[in-house]
Design a protein around this motif. Sequence first.
Motif, PDB file in Angstrom:
ATOM      1  N   GLU A 154       0.851  -1.193   0.000  1.00 31.02           N
ATOM      2  CA  GLU A 154       0.000   0.000   0.000  1.00 31.02           C
ATOM      3  C   GLU A 154       0.883   1.237   0.000  1.00 31.02           C
ATOM      4  OE1 GLU A 154      -2.844   0.032   3.126  1.00 31.02           O
ATOM      5  OE2 GLU A 154      -3.889  -1.752   2.424  1.00 31.02           O
ATOM      6  N   ARG A 155       0.632   2.111  -0.969  1.00 28.30           N
ATOM      7  CA  ARG A 155       1.429   3.314  -1.113  1.00 28.30           C
ATOM      8  C   ARG A 155       0.535   4.493  -1.490  1.00 28.30           C
ATOM      9  NH1 ARG A 155       4.568   0.442   1.117  1.00 28.30           N
ATOM     10  NH2 ARG A 155       6.628  -0.277   0.386  1.00 28.30           N
ATOM     11  N   LEU A 156       1.135   5.674  -1.543  1.00 25.18           N
ATOM     12  CA  LEU A 156       0.476   6.859  -2.081  1.00 25.18           C
ATOM     13  C   LEU A 156       1.248   7.310  -3.307  1.00 25.18           C
ATOM     14  CD1 LEU A 156      -0.247   9.000   1.125  1.00 25.18           C
ATOM     15  CD2 LEU A 156      -1.826   7.490  -0.096  1.00 25.18           C
ATOM     16  N   LEU A 157       0.530   7.762  -4.318  1.00 24.60           N
ATOM     17  CA  LEU A 157       1.156   8.395  -5.475  1.00 24.60           C
ATOM     18  C   LEU A 157       0.910   9.887  -5.352  1.00 24.60           C
ATOM     19  CD1 LEU A 157       2.576   8.201  -8.251  1.00 24.60           C
ATOM     20  CD2 LEU A 157       0.294   8.056  -9.279  1.00 24.60           C
ATOM     21  N   VAL A 158       1.996  10.645  -5.284  1.00 24.18           N
ATOM     22  CA  VAL A 158       1.909  12.098  -5.139  1.00 24.18           C
ATOM     23  C   VAL A 158       2.461  12.736  -6.415  1.00 24.18           C
ATOM     24  CG1 VAL A 158       2.620  14.112  -3.789  1.00 24.18           C
ATOM     25  CG2 VAL A 158       2.211  11.916  -2.638  1.00 24.18           C
ATOM     26  N   LEU A 159       1.634  13.530  -7.065  1.00 24.91           N
ATOM     27  CA  LEU A 159       2.056  14.222  -8.274  1.00 24.91           C
ATOM     28  C   LEU A 159       2.204  15.710  -7.972  1.00 24.91           C
ATOM     29  CD1 LEU A 159      -0.294  12.558 -10.939  1.00 24.91           C
ATOM     30  CD2 LEU A 159       1.958  11.792 -10.159  1.00 24.91           C
ATOM     31  N   THR A 160       3.400  16.225  -8.176  1.00 20.96           N
ATOM     32  CA  THR A 160       3.636  17.658  -8.004  1.00 20.96           C
ATOM     33  C   THR A 160       3.750  18.291  -9.391  1.00 20.96           C
ATOM     34  OG1 THR A 160       6.061  17.618  -8.015  1.00 20.96           O
ATOM     35  CG2 THR A 160       4.958  17.096  -5.924  1.00 20.96           C
ATOM     36  N   GLN A 161       4.111  19.550  -9.421  1.00 17.70           N
ATOM     37  CA  GLN A 161       4.260  20.239 -10.697  1.00 17.70           C
ATOM     38  C   GLN A 161       5.428  19.685 -11.514  1.00 17.70           C
ATOM     39  OE1 GLN A 161       1.956  22.687 -11.630  1.00 17.70           O
ATOM     40  NE2 GLN A 161       2.869  22.341 -13.644  1.00 17.70           N
ATOM     41  N   SER A 162       6.411  19.082 -10.815  1.00 19.90           N
ATOM     42  CA  SER A 162       7.628  18.662 -11.521  1.00 19.90           C
ATOM     43  C   SER A 162       7.980  17.184 -11.409  1.00 19.90           C
ATOM     44  CB  SER A 162       8.825  19.480 -11.023  1.00 19.90           C
ATOM     45  OG  SER A 162       9.003  19.276  -9.626  1.00 19.90           O
ATOM     46  N   ALA A 221       6.824  12.912  -9.844  1.00 18.65           N
ATOM     47  CA  ALA A 221       5.910  11.935  -9.265  1.00 18.65           C
ATOM     48  C   ALA A 221       6.645  11.227  -8.132  1.00 18.65           C
ATOM     49  CB  ALA A 221       5.465  10.932 -10.318  1.00 18.65           C
ATOM     50  N   TYR A 222       5.950  11.050  -7.002  1.00 22.08           N
ATOM     51  CA  TYR A 222       6.546  10.403  -5.841  1.00 22.08           C
ATOM     52  C   TYR A 222       5.724   9.177  -5.456  1.00 22.08           C
ATOM     53  CZ  TYR A 222       9.210  14.729  -4.947  1.00 22.08           C
ATOM     54  OH  TYR A 222      10.052  15.814  -5.045  1.00 22.08           O
ATOM     55  N   VAL A 223       6.421   8.089  -5.145  1.00 26.55           N
ATOM     56  CA  VAL A 223       5.782   6.929  -4.532  1.00 26.55           C
ATOM     57  C   VAL A 223       6.126   6.987  -3.048  1.00 26.55           C
ATOM     58  CG1 VAL A 223       5.605   4.419  -4.463  1.00 26.55           C
ATOM     59  CG2 VAL A 223       5.981   5.587  -6.659  1.00 26.55           C
ATOM     60  N   VAL A 224       5.080   7.077  -2.215  1.00 26.29           N
ATOM     61  CA  VAL A 224       5.280   7.375  -0.797  1.00 26.29           C
ATOM     62  C   VAL A 224       4.766   6.245   0.087  1.00 26.29           C
ATOM     63  CG1 VAL A 224       4.588   8.928   1.077  1.00 26.29           C
ATOM     64  CG2 VAL A 224       5.164   9.861  -1.178  1.00 26.29           C
ATOM     65  N   GLU A 225       5.581   5.896   1.086  1.00 29.94           N
ATOM     66  CA  GLU A 225       5.169   4.949   2.119  1.00 29.94           C
ATOM     67  C   GLU A 225       5.181   5.681   3.460  1.00 29.94           C
ATOM     68  OE1 GLU A 225       6.770   0.990   4.528  1.00 29.94           O
ATOM     69  OE2 GLU A 225       8.028   2.006   3.055  1.00 29.94           O
ATOM     70  N   MET A 226       4.003   5.938   3.989  1.00 27.06           N
ATOM     71  CA  MET A 226       3.884   6.629   5.272  1.00 27.06           C
ATOM     72  C   MET A 226       4.764   7.884   5.294  1.00 27.06           C
ATOM     73  SD  MET A 226       1.631   4.962   7.006  1.00 27.06           S
ATOM     74  CE  MET A 226       1.879   5.484   8.703  1.00 27.06           C
ATOM     75  N   ALA A 227       5.869   7.849   6.059  1.00 29.52           N
ATOM     76  CA  ALA A 227       6.723   9.032   6.184  1.00 29.52           C
ATOM     77  C   ALA A 227       7.949   8.962   5.279  1.00 29.52           C
ATOM     78  CB  ALA A 227       7.160   9.198   7.639  1.00 29.52           C
ATOM     79  N   LYS A 228       7.994   7.978   4.379  1.00 23.90           N
ATOM     80  CA  LYS A 228       9.164   7.795   3.524  1.00 23.90           C
ATOM     81  C   LYS A 228       8.810   8.006   2.042  1.00 23.90           C
ATOM     82  CE  LYS A 228      11.231   4.229   6.484  1.00 23.90           C
ATOM     83  NZ  LYS A 228      11.687   2.813   6.512  1.00 23.90           N
ATOM     84  N   ILE A 229       9.737   8.591   1.316  1.00 23.99           N
ATOM     85  CA  ILE A 229       9.622   8.654  -0.137  1.00 23.99           C
ATOM     86  C   ILE A 229      10.396   7.468  -0.698  1.00 23.99           C
ATOM     87  CG2 ILE A 229      10.286   9.923  -2.218  1.00 23.99           C
ATOM     88  CD1 ILE A 229       9.775  12.497  -0.670  1.00 23.99           C
ATOM     89  N   LYS A 230       9.682   6.538  -1.312  1.00 22.30           N
ATOM     90  CA  LYS A 230      10.311   5.322  -1.819  1.00 22.30           C
ATOM     91  C   LYS A 230      10.933   5.529  -3.197  1.00 22.30           C
ATOM     92  CE  LYS A 230      10.180   2.018   0.178  1.00 22.30           C
ATOM     93  NZ  LYS A 230      11.097   1.514   1.228  1.00 22.30           N
ATOM     94  N   GLN A 231      10.319   6.393  -3.991  1.00 20.92           N
ATOM     95  CA  GLN A 231      10.870   6.664  -5.321  1.00 20.92           C
ATOM     96  C   GLN A 231      10.379   8.011  -5.825  1.00 20.92           C
ATOM     97  OE1 GLN A 231      10.568   3.309  -7.907  1.00 20.92           O
ATOM     98  NE2 GLN A 231      11.749   4.220  -9.561  1.00 20.92           N
ATOM     99  N   LYS A 232      11.282   8.719  -6.473  1.00 19.91           N
ATOM    100  CA  LYS A 232      10.953  10.005  -7.090  1.00 19.91           C
ATOM    101  C   LYS A 232      11.261   9.921  -8.575  1.00 19.91           C
ATOM    102  CE  LYS A 232      12.355  14.890  -7.218  1.00 19.91           C
ATOM    103  NZ  LYS A 232      13.233  15.926  -6.634  1.00 19.91           N
ATOM    104  N   ILE A 233      10.287  10.319  -9.403  1.00 22.49           N
ATOM    105  CA  ILE A 233      10.484  10.338 -10.854  1.00 22.49           C
ATOM    106  C   ILE A 233      10.257  11.755 -11.346  1.00 22.49           C
ATOM    107  CG2 ILE A 233       9.804   9.410 -13.096  1.00 22.49           C
ATOM    108  CD1 ILE A 233       8.456   7.529 -10.231  1.00 22.49           C
ATOM    109  N   GLU A 234      11.328  12.407 -11.767  1.00 21.34           N
ATOM    110  CA  GLU A 234      11.179  13.741 -12.351  1.00 21.34           C
ATOM    111  C   GLU A 234      10.557  13.602 -13.734  1.00 21.34           C
ATOM    112  OE1 GLU A 234      14.943  15.662 -12.329  1.00 21.34           O
ATOM    113  OE2 GLU A 234      15.130  15.650 -10.147  1.00 21.34           O
TER     114      GLU A 234
END
Length: 217
Positions: A99-107, A109-122
């Motif tokens: 179970e994760r969160l997908l966070v999309l910012t202006q620049s 995409a982040y795959v997030v686990e609770m308080a950790k960023i598991k992967q960042k894709i510019e």
Amino acid sequence: FFMQTSEMLRKMCMRNLVRKYCQGLTAERKGQLQQKVVTSAVFSGKKEGYLESLSQPFLETRLKENDLNPKVLQLIRGENIKYVTPVIKYDRNGFKARERLLVLTQSSAYVVEMAKIKQKIEYSTLKGISTSNLSDGIVVIHVPEDNKQKGDVILQCEHIFEVVTKLCILANKQSVVKVVKGSLRFRVGSGKEGTMVFTVGPEPQVFKDKTGQLTVV
């Protein structure tokens, strides 16, 4: 002459009606239509469930910014968060569901686990976005083969049309979206590749088959 005049007046009337309609659109409604145009270009006639999705408005986000862990917000401070949604992420090797969160910012995409960023894709490095022609919610985000990335990201999303549309609009990479039939290849890392197979069955499931492939039913 009468027929030409009639046709000219009809076209002028139609243009006037369209103009009035467009001027009367709210910013929210205009945004919805712009997103749906992109969805149509990517999925129309290609993926099952597309027609049913037409009547379902896209939400601005599935989770609010304050639903994110403060540590995550601190890590991505300075970036404008545009969209957040719960997802299931599948490990690239054993295909265990997480179970994760997908966070999309202006620049990015982040795959997030609770308080950790598991992967960042510019977005500037994003190589492709793949999904199947069936009614599953699987999307694969393809990343470059470098030391910064562990491999491609395999996600399962409840609102697949919404997620892919938001991602390709924010990344400005509509042209890299592929709707595949049968199977697709994804990068595991360190030059290795894996295979995902799409098939039809009595009930939806995602599992590692005897050959070691990820099978999506």
